[in-house]
Design an enzyme around this catalytic site. Sequence first.
Site, PDB file in Angstrom:
ATOM      1  N   GLY A 298       5.096  -0.979   2.680  1.00  0.00           N
ATOM      2  CA  GLY A 298       4.267   0.200   2.468  1.00  0.00           C
ATOM      3  C   GLY A 298       5.063   1.492   2.369  1.00  0.00           C
ATOM      4  O   GLY A 298       6.126   1.643   2.964  1.00  0.00           O
TER       5      GLY A 298
ATOM      6  N   HIS B 296       0.817  -1.217   0.000  1.00  0.00           N
ATOM      7  CA  HIS B 296       0.000   0.000   0.000  1.00  0.00           C
ATOM      8  C   HIS B 296       0.854   1.272   0.000  1.00  0.00           C
ATOM      9  O   HIS B 296       1.918   1.344   0.603  1.00  0.00           O
ATOM     10  CB  HIS B 296      -0.927   0.000   1.216  1.00  0.00           C
ATOM     11  CG  HIS B 296      -0.210  -0.088   2.530  1.00  0.00           C
ATOM     12  ND1 HIS B 296       0.316   1.006   3.177  1.00  0.00           N
ATOM     13  CD2 HIS B 296       0.078  -1.148   3.318  1.00  0.00           C
ATOM     14  CE1 HIS B 296       0.880   0.640   4.310  1.00  0.00           C
ATOM     15  NE2 HIS B 296       0.761  -0.667   4.418  1.00  0.00           N
ATOM     16  N   ASP B 297       0.372   2.265  -0.729  1.00  0.00           N
ATOM     17  CA  ASP B 297       0.929   3.626  -0.730  1.00  0.00           C
ATOM     18  C   ASP B 297       2.304   3.734  -1.370  1.00  0.00           C
ATOM     19  O   ASP B 297       2.984   4.750  -1.208  1.00  0.00           O
ATOM     20  CB  ASP B 297       0.981   4.198   0.692  1.00  0.00           C
ATOM     21  CG  ASP B 297      -0.374   4.169   1.371  1.00  0.00           C
ATOM     22  OD1 ASP B 297      -1.294   4.827   0.875  1.00  0.00           O
ATOM     23  OD2 ASP B 297      -0.512   3.456   2.386  1.00  0.00           O
TER      24      ASP B 297
END
Length: 265
Positions: free
Chosen positions: A138, A120-121
């Site tokens: 992340g 994520h991200d």
Amino acid sequence: MAIHSSAVVDPKAELDSSVVVGPYAVIEAGVRIDAGTRVEPHAVISGPTTIGKRNLIGSFASVGGAPQDLSYKGEPTELIIGDDNQIREYASIHRGTPHGNAKTVIGNSNLLMAYTHVAHDCKIGNHVILANVATLAGHVEVGDRASIGGLVAVHQFCRIGTLSYIGGLSGIGLDVPPYVILAGTRNRTRISGINKIGLKRNGFSRESINSLENAFKIIFRSPNLLLKDALEQARLEVTDCQEVENLITFFENSKRGVIKRTIED
């Protein structure tokens, strides 16, 4: 549009008429796929996800799934993928989280080999290579034309600099400077020098490469200088080279710290 009869495509997904979807692929609501993209058998694409033109989504890839973050409670986040990427078999790419600008972004012309993971991200630039089973935690940022070897693990919030080359099996816990070659795990990670071959292949002039080598000697091989003094000296002595300025600025903007050990240390 060529969608195999066994594929499952949600009516709320938006696919260009030229998209090809293979057997048993699943495309969920909130997915948008642009022209020329091919989704191979058994791939799963979840939304919200936007995929650009001429991408390949390999067999059994999982694209756009929810982030592996215990704080995530189903908030609306997204994955954005550009054009001309190859996302190979069993790769996994997750959407963002609310505390990470709510999006994961992958640029153009990247190669994500089998079993790679983008958490994520993350933000991946253009022409990046992730070899088999490379793993980004992340919030990792990867600069253009970086190459990350097989089985490399990158800690969350690290930055991987432009045109850096990371050898296989490496463990990365700090930022990786642009334009360098390195390998190793944790406290044994070592930088061997400037990525001259990569720079030459990408059209950098001999003058720019020489300037980077001169700056490298000052920054990385001046044991009697504090880092801030080494950066200042490199900026004063190696002028009129944007790549050198990029290298210095990368150090100055680091929040986690930058890997600085060399094989001579």
